[in-house]
Enzyme design. Structure first.
Site, PDB file in Angstrom:
ATOM      1  N   GLU A  41       0.287  -9.678  -3.889  1.00  0.00           N
ATOM      2  CA  GLU A  41      -0.548  -8.834  -2.828  1.00  0.00           C
ATOM      3  C   GLU A  41      -1.126  -9.852  -1.922  1.00  0.00           C
ATOM      4  OE1 GLU A  41       1.252  -5.851  -2.946  1.00  0.00           O
ATOM      5  OE2 GLU A  41       1.813  -6.071  -5.324  1.00  0.00           O
ATOM      6  N   TYR A 124      -3.786  -0.433   1.150  1.00  0.00           N
ATOM      7  CA  TYR A 124      -2.701  -0.478   0.441  1.00  0.00           C
ATOM      8  C   TYR A 124      -3.031  -1.517  -0.660  1.00  0.00           C
ATOM      9  CZ  TYR A 124       1.395  -2.990  -0.948  1.00  0.00           C
ATOM     10  OH  TYR A 124       2.359  -3.679  -1.994  1.00  0.00           O
ATOM     11  N   ASP A 142       3.240   0.543   1.599  1.00  0.00           N
ATOM     12  CA  ASP A 142       2.989  -0.649   2.816  1.00  0.00           C
ATOM     13  C   ASP A 142       4.520  -0.110   3.768  1.00  0.00           C
ATOM     14  OD1 ASP A 142       5.857  -0.411   0.847  1.00  0.00           O
ATOM     15  OD2 ASP A 142       5.774  -2.701   0.590  1.00  0.00           O
TER      16      ASP A 142
END
Ligand code: SF4
Length: 353
Positions: A41, A124, A142
């Site tokens: 991520e 996020y 996102d």
């Protein structure tokens, strides 16, 4: 709040598409290891999946656990990150790896608040780690998800405004399938990436088509709406490669900018182009010049390097000198040593490394 009927339709459509049509493959997909999820991520922030994939595989090979990452040298981590850009992510990565390894016994926090306390982890990323690794009912939001929601639900306000972003967060949370947060989150992100794409969305094969606001009103290209036009900045960078008997003068970049932690040659930065005779004069670089014999080895063409919101125009001036000079903040290293240092892509491009 979204009507129950719409929520059920939305979730079912996404999950059925995921089950029947989604063949998007990524090495970290479906895994539960919070370390690997976190790593992927962080790498994918501002980076395309195709670009991030090779970096992810190399990182996992070099640092298979959060402990191995925490114990490695900063230069080693930056070197592997070289070319991925947004180097503050790399500094945050190192800081968080040390915190998880040395202070938390190698365990990532299992709550939203705990995850948000890690450097470089925002809402996020916390939602992604929380839902994928621990099954927490946290909705990811996102760019992909934002696009799908604004098009399907017809949200016309600019999504880059904080109040609208907040509204989107509430909508995303309301739509989340709390029984399957990991599956649902991955499905909606994949859907945004491969069907409801920024350009030319595949509306013909979309399960939302009949009720999608953007499709029904021909507004796919207008949604999500944005208010800010980000100005593209132009910078002129000149690098002086000073060489003496195979050694060159470099420094590690500090301060809070995009190349923090990377190494570079003597730099002159200007708002407008400079003439060659200005560049060949050492006093314009703040360098001692008396009694030094110089020989110009090479002056490069102008190299244009496009970053997200910056156009960099760069030129390298390679000069050989007959003795070592001391310059504050810089040190002489062999070319072989410099090759091992993490360098901005702009430099490796010119050097052919
Ligand atoms: Fe996106 Fe088109 Fe599907 Fe609407 S119909 S969700 S715009 S792909």
């Amino acid at each position: 709040m979204i009507e129950k009927q719409i929520k059920t339709w939305f979730r079912r459509s996404i999950l059925q598409w995921n089950l029947n049509k989604n063949d998007r493959k990524m090495p970290w997909k479906g895994i539960k290891d919070p370390y690997k999820i976190w790593l992927s991520e962080i790498m994918l922030q501002q980076t395309r999946v195709e670009q991030g994939m090779g970096y992810y595989n190399r990182f996992i090979k070099a640092f298979p656990t959060v402990h191995s990452l925490a114990q490695s040298s900063e230069n080693q981590v930056f070197k592997l990150w070289e070319g991925l850009g947004y180097y503050s992510r790399c500094s945050n990565l190192i800081e968080t790896a040390k915190k998880v390894s040395f202070e938390l016994g190698g365990r990532f926090p299992e709550s939203r608040e705990g995850l948000l306390s890690l450097k470089g982890v925002g809402p996020y990323t916390a939602a992604a780690i929380g839902s994928f690794a621990f099954g927490l009912p946290l909705a990811v939001l996102d760019g992909n998800v934002m696009r799908v929601l604004s098009r399907v639900l017809g949200i016309k306000e600019p999504v880059d405004q904080p109040a609208v972003k907040k509204k989107m967060e509430l909508l995303a949370a309301d739509l989340l399938d709390e029984k399957n947060p990991a599956l649902y989150n991955q499905a909606i992100m994949d859907f945004g990436a491969v069907v409801c794409k920024p350009q030319q969305p595949d509306c013909k094969n979309c399960p939302f088509q009949k009720k999608c606001y953007a499709f029904q009103h021909g507004m796919q290209a207008m949604l999500p709406a944005k208010s800010k036009k980000i100005k593209n900045r132009e910078r002129f960078l000149y690098y002086l490669i000073l060489e003496h008997k195979g050694k060159q003068l470099v420094r590690k970049r500090t301060g809070n900018d995009i190349w923090r932690g990377l190494y570079e040659f003597v730099l002159m930065e200007k708002d407008e182009p400079q003439e060659l005779k200005t560049l060949q004069n050492f006093s314009n670089w703040g360098l001692p010049s008396v009694g030094i014999n110089k020989q110009v080895v090479e002056v490069s063409e102008e190299i244009v390097h496009q970053l997200t919101h910056q156009k960099i125009k760069c030129q390298f001036i390679h000069i050989s000198i007959d003795r070592l000079i001391n310059v504050d903040g810089y040190a002489w290293h062999s070319k072989a040593a410099i090759r091992q240092f993490p360098l901005p892509r702009l430099l490796t491009r010119y050097l052919g490394w």
